[in-house]
Scaffold this active site. Structure first.
Site, PDB file in Angstrom:
ATOM      1  N   GLY A 110      24.525  12.377  24.879  1.00  0.00           N
ATOM      2  CA  GLY A 110      25.392  11.708  23.900  1.00  0.00           C
ATOM      3  C   GLY A 110      25.210  10.205  23.804  1.00  0.00           C
ATOM      4  O   GLY A 110      26.087   9.512  23.279  1.00  0.00           O
ATOM      5  N   SER A 111      24.059   9.686  24.248  1.00  0.00           N
ATOM      6  CA  SER A 111      23.908   8.228  24.179  1.00  0.00           C
ATOM      7  C   SER A 111      23.778   7.749  22.731  1.00  0.00           C
ATOM      8  O   SER A 111      24.260   6.667  22.388  1.00  0.00           O
ATOM      9  CB  SER A 111      22.734   7.756  25.033  1.00  0.00           C
ATOM     10  OG  SER A 111      21.504   8.136  24.465  1.00  0.00           O
ATOM     11  N   ASN A 156      17.829  13.443  11.448  1.00  0.00           N
ATOM     12  CA  ASN A 156      17.629  13.673  12.884  1.00  0.00           C
ATOM     13  C   ASN A 156      16.915  12.460  13.476  1.00  0.00           C
ATOM     14  O   ASN A 156      16.204  11.752  12.780  1.00  0.00           O
ATOM     15  CB  ASN A 156      16.765  14.924  13.078  1.00  0.00           C
ATOM     16  CG  ASN A 156      16.535  15.251  14.540  1.00  0.00           C
ATOM     17  OD1 ASN A 156      17.463  15.188  15.369  1.00  0.00           O
ATOM     18  ND2 ASN A 156      15.304  15.579  14.899  1.00  0.00           N
ATOM     19  N   HIS A 177      14.238  11.497  16.620  1.00  0.00           N
ATOM     20  CA  HIS A 177      13.265  12.178  17.480  1.00  0.00           C
ATOM     21  C   HIS A 177      12.530  11.133  18.316  1.00  0.00           C
ATOM     22  O   HIS A 177      12.130  10.085  17.791  1.00  0.00           O
ATOM     23  CB  HIS A 177      12.275  12.955  16.597  1.00  0.00           C
ATOM     24  CG  HIS A 177      11.294  13.756  17.383  1.00  0.00           C
ATOM     25  ND1 HIS A 177      11.626  14.962  17.968  1.00  0.00           N
ATOM     26  CD2 HIS A 177      10.000  13.523  17.695  1.00  0.00           C
ATOM     27  CE1 HIS A 177      10.566  15.433  18.610  1.00  0.00           C
ATOM     28  NE2 HIS A 177       9.573  14.585  18.464  1.00  0.00           N
ATOM     29  N   MET A 181      19.941  20.375  20.120  1.00  0.00           N
ATOM     30  CA  MET A 181      18.734  21.047  20.625  1.00  0.00           C
ATOM     31  C   MET A 181      18.554  22.435  20.016  1.00  0.00           C
ATOM     32  O   MET A 181      18.145  23.374  20.707  1.00  0.00           O
ATOM     33  CB  MET A 181      18.798  21.143  22.152  1.00  0.00           C
ATOM     34  CG  MET A 181      18.877  19.786  22.838  1.00  0.00           C
ATOM     35  SD  MET A 181      17.574  18.656  22.332  1.00  0.00           S
ATOM     36  CE  MET A 181      16.199  19.400  23.183  1.00  0.00           C
TER      37      MET A 181
HETATM   38  C1  GRF Z   1      17.148  11.594  21.952  1.00  0.00           C
HETATM   39  O1  GRF Z   1      16.052  11.143  22.673  1.00  0.00           O
HETATM   40  C2  GRF Z   1      16.749  12.067  20.591  1.00  0.00           C
HETATM   41  O2  GRF Z   1      15.626  11.425  20.103  1.00  0.00           O
HETATM   42  C3  GRF Z   1      16.456  13.532  20.794  1.00  0.00           C
HETATM   43  O3  GRF Z   1      17.379  13.945  21.754  1.00  0.00           O
HETATM   44  C4  GRF Z   1      17.758  12.847  22.565  1.00  0.00           C
HETATM   45  C5  GRF Z   1      19.249  12.798  22.576  1.00  0.00           C
HETATM   46  O4  GRF Z   1      19.710  11.853  23.497  1.00  0.00           O
HETATM   47  N1  GRF Z   1      16.548  14.269  19.560  1.00  0.00           N
HETATM   48  P1  GRF Z   1      21.256  11.547  23.604  1.00  0.00           P
HETATM   49  O5  GRF Z   1      21.975  12.856  23.850  1.00  0.00           O
HETATM   50  O6  GRF Z   1      21.688  10.898  22.318  1.00  0.00           O
HETATM   51  O7  GRF Z   1      21.364  10.609  24.765  1.00  0.00           O
END
Ligand code: GRF
Length: 189
Positions: free
Chosen positions: A15-16, A103, A105, A86
């Site tokens: 969730g960052s 999205n 990535h 995911m």
């Molecule tokens: C990120 O690196 C994003 O690019 C990918 O999943 C990760 C999610 O990270 N799709 P977070 O949960 O937002 O920390």
């Protein structure tokens, strides 16, 4: 901050990126409202972050396309923001919100689509890496690229420092791209 531009954020991870979006809203850099966060992982950091912020949380069964579609439609978001979700979104949902799902990535697409993107990039010793915000279509990370941020591998990078710089880039890029939707610079909502 209240705004007419409402978004729904979907995620499954730590969730960052959700945190960065929340912070950008708090500081006024992003003039949007999060109507709801949706997750298939009730115990994830993503959900915890939303709960701490008292955002409406919906736990979804990813196998029930009908339910997910109904819940998203309920909030009538201007934009659906995937932040570490995911799962592949069902075609029915992608088609229902065409041009309104984005999205982020952790690679410079079209390089390294799919899972473990930054790990593969790191293992390949590539010198130029980064992150991409793109529209979601029915492929795996194949939708139109909106914006990218580049980071350079340092000689002393470990996998952790490499990925942490990609994430710092993500946290700046994602809110700024969403704000471009708010401003009408991207999209047609
Ligand atoms: C990120 O690196 C994003 O690019 C990918 O999943 C990760 C999610 O990270 N799709 P977070 O949960 O937002 O920390």
């Amino acid at each position: 901050m209240n705004s007419d531009f409402n978004i729904v954020v979907l995620g499954s991870g730590k969730g960052s990126n959700l945190g960065a979006i929340i912070e950008a809203i708090r500081t006024g850099k992003l003039k949007a409202t999060i109507s709801a966060v949706m997750s298939d992982k009730p115990l994830s950091g993503f959900v915890l972050k939303a709960q701490i912020e008292s955002l409406p949380v919906e736990i979804i069964d990813p196998k029930s396309t009908e339910h997910l579609l109904e819940r998203i439609q309920f909030f009538a978001p201007k934009l659906i923001v995937l932040a570490g979700y995911m799962r592949i979104l069902p075609a029915r949902i992608v088609d229902a919100f065409a041009g309104r799902i984005i999205n982020i990535h952790p690679s410079l697409l079209p390089q390294y689509p799919g899972l473990n993107a930054w790990q593969r990039a790191f293992a390949d010793n590539i010198s130029t890496a980064g992150c991409t915000v793109h529209f979601v279509d029915n492929g795996m990370d194949t939708g139109q690229i909106i914006e990218q941020s580049v980071i350079f591998r340092k000689l002393d990078d470990t996998a952790e420092t490499f990925f942490s710089r990609i994430q710092i880039a993500e946290h700046a890029l994602y809110p700024s791209v969403i704000q471009k939707f708010v401003d009408g610079v991207i999209g047609n909502t």
